[in-house]
Design a protein around this motif. Structure first.
Motif, PDB file in Angstrom:
ATOM      1  N   ALA A  35       0.600  -0.988  -0.211  1.00 46.23           N
ATOM      2  CA  ALA A  35       0.097   0.102  -0.127  1.00 46.23           C
ATOM      3  C   ALA A  35       0.781   1.080  -0.256  1.00 46.23           C
ATOM      4  O   ALA A  35       0.547   1.805  -0.423  1.00 46.23           O
ATOM      5  N   GLU A  54      -4.769   9.229  -7.297  1.00 49.89           N
ATOM      6  CA  GLU A  54      -6.266   8.682  -7.553  1.00 49.89           C
ATOM      7  C   GLU A  54      -6.801   7.142  -6.364  1.00 49.89           C
ATOM      8  O   GLU A  54      -5.180   7.235  -5.466  1.00 49.89           O
ATOM      9  N   SER A  55      -7.862   7.542  -6.037  1.00 48.98           N
ATOM     10  CA  SER A  55      -8.621   6.349  -5.023  1.00 48.98           C
ATOM     11  C   SER A  55      -7.152   5.089  -4.691  1.00 48.98           C
ATOM     12  O   SER A  55      -7.171   4.987  -6.252  1.00 48.98           O
ATOM     13  N   CYS A  57      -4.130   4.783  -4.395  1.00 50.02           N
ATOM     14  CA  CYS A  57      -3.017   4.802  -4.205  1.00 50.02           C
ATOM     15  C   CYS A  57      -1.761   5.014  -3.116  1.00 50.02           C
ATOM     16  O   CYS A  57      -0.863   5.063  -3.271  1.00 50.02           O
ATOM     17  N   GLY A  58      -2.608   4.860  -1.991  1.00 52.26           N
ATOM     18  CA  GLY A  58      -1.933   4.736  -0.535  1.00 52.26           C
ATOM     19  C   GLY A  58      -1.497   6.112   0.287  1.00 52.26           C
ATOM     20  O   GLY A  58      -1.153   5.787   1.541  1.00 52.26           O
ATOM     21  N   SER A  60      -4.303   7.841   1.826  1.00 49.42           N
ATOM     22  CA  SER A  60      -4.340   6.944   4.066  1.00 49.42           C
ATOM     23  C   SER A  60      -3.653   6.411   4.409  1.00 49.42           C
ATOM     24  O   SER A  60      -3.489   6.421   5.675  1.00 49.42           O
ATOM     25  N   THR A  61      -3.369   5.062   3.763  1.00 44.71           N
ATOM     26  CA  THR A  61      -1.809   4.688   4.731  1.00 44.71           C
ATOM     27  C   THR A  61      -0.732   4.578   4.893  1.00 44.71           C
ATOM     28  O   THR A  61      -0.561   5.161   5.878  1.00 44.71           O
ATOM     29  N   GLU A 185      -8.674  14.351   3.183  1.00 49.64           N
ATOM     30  CA  GLU A 185      -9.656  14.171   2.642  1.00 49.64           C
ATOM     31  C   GLU A 185     -10.703  15.210   3.453  1.00 49.64           C
ATOM     32  O   GLU A 185     -11.626  15.197   3.397  1.00 49.64           O
TER      33      GLU A 185
END
Ligand SMILES: Nc1ncnc2c1ncn2[C@@H]1O[C@H](COP(=O)(O)OP(=O)(O)OP(=O)(O)O)[C@@H](O)[C@H]1O
Length: 440
Positions: A35, A54-55, A57-58, A60-61, A185
């Motif tokens: 991730a 983009e969603s 792509c890592g 948040s991790t 976000e």
């Protein structure tokens, strides 16, 4: 900013977060979801740094791993020069106060049974401020600071709109006087008209409190609005990083260019050539070889021997990869010929010429290709696909149409002293501009 010789507020070095993929009762590890796969990012005091992609792509991790809400599987997170990944309980508690996070969905951030005042005061209480009146005074000041009223402290979450709740979340994060704010976000769940308000409050608070902010967003428009620097993330890695204006005015990575081109233009009379990216972000459990973006890159490099129109080359490479990963379904091509042409009743009646023409249309590959040799290999590969022998087609294409983008992982190059990108095109350009690099 730093005094000379002092440490950045946050320095992330080669950070990794891999999730194991396990199988069977013994939970044997059979693979890893990469991730976050070796990212470097720095946030100075008073600076806002954006992480965009983009969603999937890592992003948040990366945020949760930096804040130690998840354990890193590799790398370092230095906060004021100290490695957070090695903190004991006490240091961790101090870190948790100094580094606060706000999330996308303000609804989930509040306990509906607690008044706003109690919610905002919670971090103060956890950090040992027992004096109730003092807590109340701080809460009221913060609520006013984020554009609400002191008396709102006695109201409950359901009485507020999404934008107001995000203001309250900011007040709560700031209650303990943090040094770093990580915002995942923070405005994407809000109406566009409210987004600008929240971003401008964040900017004001940042100036006032001297905060370092790491903001995560899939929306480059938001990032451009408030960030000093931007890191562009693709499949667990940072493919380009630099000062915001440089990233927007002189993007070096085709992924950055594609993201920028997709920002909506406010004036409908102004047009911009939008670069469309084919497909979704591939799975981080099996990232593509070489440059991870090459399977979707509109600028994927051609072998020296060819001089295709770039769009044709991209379509051609799409065909090649579909053959190689075995996902090209010859039967469905035959079926679509039957559906669209009255001449055939059954898929197995479709002759090679009709099959070939349909396949070329589907992949937008012109007939014939401008290069004779390439045309010959393509035609032979389509013949193998037609005969149901994808293996043979794959091996023909593998030998003939290789791209450096798949063969070699691009090195990270410095476009300017504080703007870096990892792309073979950027590598070639910097090598031309600064010949000294090539002899290193
Ligand atoms: N706990 C987990 N176990 C396995 N894989 C995970 C886990 N958490 C995230 N992933 C995977 O890691 C990758 C990165 O996810 P992440 O949520 O960090 O991306 P993102 O860029 O923040 O996307 P989004 O904006 O959709 O949240 C995704 O492929 C996701 O499926």
């Amino acid at each position: 900013m730093n005094a000379p010789g002092s440490n950045p507020l946050l320095e992330v070095r080669d950070l990794e977060k891999h999730y194991p993929i396990t199988k069977g009762v013994l939970k044997r590890e059979v693979g890893r979801v990469r991730a976050v796969d070796g990212i470097d990012i720095t946030v100075e005091r008073g600076q806002t740094v954006g992480l965009v992609g983009e969603s999937g792509c890592g992003k948040s991790t990366a945020a949760t791993t930096i804040l130690q809400l998840e354990e890193a599987t590799g790398g370092q997170v230095l906060f004021d020069g100290e490695d957070v990944t090695e903190f004991g309980k006490r240091d961790m508690k101090r870190f948790r106060r100094r580094a606060q996070m706000i999330f996308q969905d303000p609804d989930s951030s509040f306990d509906p049974r607690m008044s706003i005042g109690e919610s905002v005061a919670e971090p103060l209480l956890v950090n040992g401020m027992d004096d109730r009146q003092r807590r109340r005074r701080i809460v009221e000041q913060l609520l006013v600071r984020v554009g609400l009223q002191a008396s709102d402290a006695d109201r409950y979450p359901h009485e507020f709109s999404g934008g107001q709740k995000q203001r309250i979340a900011l007040a709560r994060a700031l209650s303990v006087n943090p040094d770093l704010l990580v915002a995942d976000e923070p405005v994407s769940a809000l109406d566009v008209s409210i987004q600008a308000e929240i971003l401008s409050i964040m900017e004001e608070l940042q100036r006032e409190f001297g905060l370092g902010i790491l903001i995560i967003s899939h929306n480059l428009g938001v990032i451009r609005e408030i960030c000093d620097r931007v890191g562009v993330m693709y499949l667990g890695q940072i493919v380009e990083e630099g000062p915001t204006e440089e990233i927007f005015n002189d993007p070096q990575h085709p992924y950055t260019r594609a993201l920028i081109s997709s920002i909506p233009v406010p004036d409908p009379h102004l047009s911009r050539d939008e670069v469309s990216l084919s497909g979704d972000v591939p799975s981080p459990s099996n990232p593509p070889k070489g440059c991870r973006f090459h399977t979707r890159c509109p600028e994927v490099i051609q072998p020296d021997a060819y001089d295709f129109d770039q769009e044709t080359w991209r379509h051609f490479v799409d065909y090649k990869y579909r053959v190689q990963d075995g996902s090209l379904d010859a039967q469905s091509i035959r079926e679509s010929v039957v559906t669209e042409e009255d001449a055939y009743d059954e898929p197995n009646e479709v002759p090679f010429e009709a099959f070939e023409s349909r396949l070329r249309t589907e992949f937008s590959i012109p007939a014939p290709l401008p290069d004779e040799r390439a045309e010959d290999v393509l035609e032979r590969s389509i013949r193998s696909v037609y005969d149901g022998d994808l293996e043979a087609a794959a091996s023909l294409l593998r030998e003939e149409f290789e791209t450096v983008c798949r063969q070699e992982t691009p090195a990270e190059v410095h476009v300017t002293s504080d703007h870096r990108a990892a792309c073979h095109l950027a590598e070639a350009e910097t090598a031309v501009e600064t010949p000294a690099h090539s002899s290193d």
